[in-house]
Design a protein around this motif. Structure first.
Motif, PDB file in Angstrom:
ATOM      1  N   PHE A 107       0.506  -1.346  -0.064  1.00 51.47           N
ATOM      2  CA  PHE A 107      -0.136  -0.465   0.065  1.00 51.47           C
ATOM      3  C   PHE A 107       1.044   1.459  -0.272  1.00 51.47           C
ATOM      4  O   PHE A 107       2.011   1.300   0.838  1.00 51.47           O
ATOM      5  N   GLU A 108       0.928   2.343  -1.295  1.00 54.40           N
ATOM      6  CA  GLU A 108       1.160   2.810  -0.928  1.00 54.40           C
ATOM      7  C   GLU A 108       3.278   3.093  -1.719  1.00 54.40           C
ATOM      8  O   GLU A 108       3.507   3.918  -0.604  1.00 54.40           O
ATOM      9  N   GLY A 109       3.240   2.478  -1.955  1.00 58.04           N
ATOM     10  CA  GLY A 109       5.002   1.920  -2.262  1.00 58.04           C
ATOM     11  C   GLY A 109       5.105   1.408  -1.523  1.00 58.04           C
ATOM     12  O   GLY A 109       6.790   1.085  -1.251  1.00 58.04           O
ATOM     13  N   GLY A 110       5.041   0.647   0.112  1.00 58.23           N
ATOM     14  CA  GLY A 110       5.333  -0.587   0.928  1.00 58.23           C
ATOM     15  C   GLY A 110       5.699   0.742   2.023  1.00 58.23           C
ATOM     16  O   GLY A 110       6.338   0.536   2.697  1.00 58.23           O
ATOM     17  N   ILE A 111       5.453   2.091   1.648  1.00 63.10           N
ATOM     18  CA  ILE A 111       6.167   3.181   3.284  1.00 63.10           C
ATOM     19  C   ILE A 111       5.470   3.175   4.642  1.00 63.10           C
ATOM     20  O   ILE A 111       6.279   3.811   5.002  1.00 63.10           O
ATOM     21  N   HIS A 112       4.821   2.011   4.636  1.00 65.82           N
ATOM     22  CA  HIS A 112       3.942   1.572   6.139  1.00 65.82           C
ATOM     23  C   HIS A 112       4.555   0.781   6.530  1.00 65.82           C
ATOM     24  O   HIS A 112       4.598  -0.507   6.162  1.00 65.82           O
ATOM     25  N   SER A 113       4.704  -0.026   7.433  1.00 62.93           N
ATOM     26  CA  SER A 113       5.363  -0.570   8.347  1.00 62.93           C
ATOM     27  C   SER A 113       4.082  -0.616   9.402  1.00 62.93           C
ATOM     28  O   SER A 113       3.766  -0.157  10.525  1.00 62.93           O
ATOM     29  N   PHE A 114       2.931  -1.705   9.327  1.00 63.83           N
ATOM     30  CA  PHE A 114       1.992  -1.899  10.303  1.00 63.83           C
ATOM     31  C   PHE A 114       1.960  -3.126  10.416  1.00 63.83           C
ATOM     32  O   PHE A 114       2.278  -4.734  10.414  1.00 63.83           O
ATOM     33  N   PRO A 115       1.962  -4.048  11.678  1.00 67.76           N
ATOM     34  CA  PRO A 115       2.036  -3.111  12.967  1.00 67.76           C
ATOM     35  C   PRO A 115       3.422  -2.171  13.608  1.00 67.76           C
ATOM     36  O   PRO A 115       4.063  -2.931  12.968  1.00 67.76           O
ATOM     37  N   PRO A 116       3.859  -0.478  14.286  1.00 76.12           N
ATOM     38  CA  PRO A 116       4.245   0.006  13.762  1.00 76.12           C
ATOM     39  C   PRO A 116       6.217  -0.932  14.737  1.00 76.12           C
ATOM     40  O   PRO A 116       5.879  -0.624  15.840  1.00 76.12           O
ATOM     41  N   ILE A 117       6.353  -1.474  14.813  1.00 73.28           N
ATOM     42  CA  ILE A 117       6.845  -2.678  16.057  1.00 73.28           C
ATOM     43  C   ILE A 117       8.073  -3.420  14.924  1.00 73.28           C
ATOM     44  O   ILE A 117       7.981  -2.876  14.491  1.00 73.28           O
TER      45      ILE A 117
END
Length: 216
Positions: A168-178
């Motif tokens: 999602f959105e180029g893989g810029i999000h780390s979820f959960p943020p751990i």
């Protein structure tokens, strides 16, 4: 918050679209998947009402500031609770699972829930008026840690992993943020009930996949 909401939407979509096509041999696993989605959403909203919203109101000194969000929770609670109770009855054998019944029960709450999930994001963005005095990022992380920490690592938490699109959105999000090592361990825990998670919209590798049970 948007990432959590995206996971919830994907999970509910995967249930809604597949429920009519689930064969009896998969009923037990599918019910467990549905309950994981139900419990995950319930835990998320409990966390907001018991921790996140009160903290925002305390820091800003604006009691009732988040009442609109709570009211939106109440707008879909009755139908959502009825769906959850029916799933519990199906798991215990008090009633038989029926895909069309599952969809009909979801129809009673998905519209107000969708409105809430969409509205909550701009509501939170509007809190920027309070500036640095309101550290939403830290509050959101604390609430997320509390909610995620309270979910079963093998029976509930994986619902978020199998519905979070890492691309999602180029893989810029780390979820959960751990930290990645912790995330890797949690993903392995999720494989414990692998037959439940095959209904997810995303694989344990984080890549989106076609739903397996969509009929012809």
């Amino acid at each position: 918050m948007a990432l959590v909401h995206n996971c919830i939407i994907r999970a509910l979509n995967s249930i809604y679209l597949q429920a009519p096509h689930i064969q009896p041999s998969d009923h037990k696993s599918f019910i467990a998947y549905c309950l994981a989605a139900h419990d995950g959403l319930q835990a998320h909203h409990d966390g907001e009402e018991e921790f996140f919203f009160p903290k925002i109101e305390h820091i800003t000194g604006r009691k009732g500031l988040m009442d609109g969000n709570v009211q939106q929770h109440e707008a879909f609670h009755s139908g959502f609770h009825a769906w959850g109770q029916w799933l519990q009855d199906a798991r215990s054998g008090k009633t038989e699972f029926d895909g069309e019944k599952c969809v009909a029960l979801m129809d009673a709450f998905v519209a107000p829930l969708s409105t809430h999930l969409a509205d909550e994001i701009p509501t939170l963005l509007a809190l920027s008026q309070f500036g640095a005095s309101l550290d939403l990022k830290s509050l959101s992380k604390a609430e997320g840690d509390k909610v995620m920490g309270g979910l079963s690592k093998t029976a509930q938490l994986p619902i978020f992993f199998v519905n979070h699109d890492e691309t999602f959105e180029g893989g810029i999000h780390s979820f959960p943020p751990i930290p990645p090592p912790v995330k890797w361990v949690l993903r392995q825990c999720g494989r414990w009930n692998a037959d439940w998670w095959k209904f997810g919209s995303v694989g344990f590798d984080g890549f989106p996949r076609e739903l397996r049970f969509r009929g012809e």
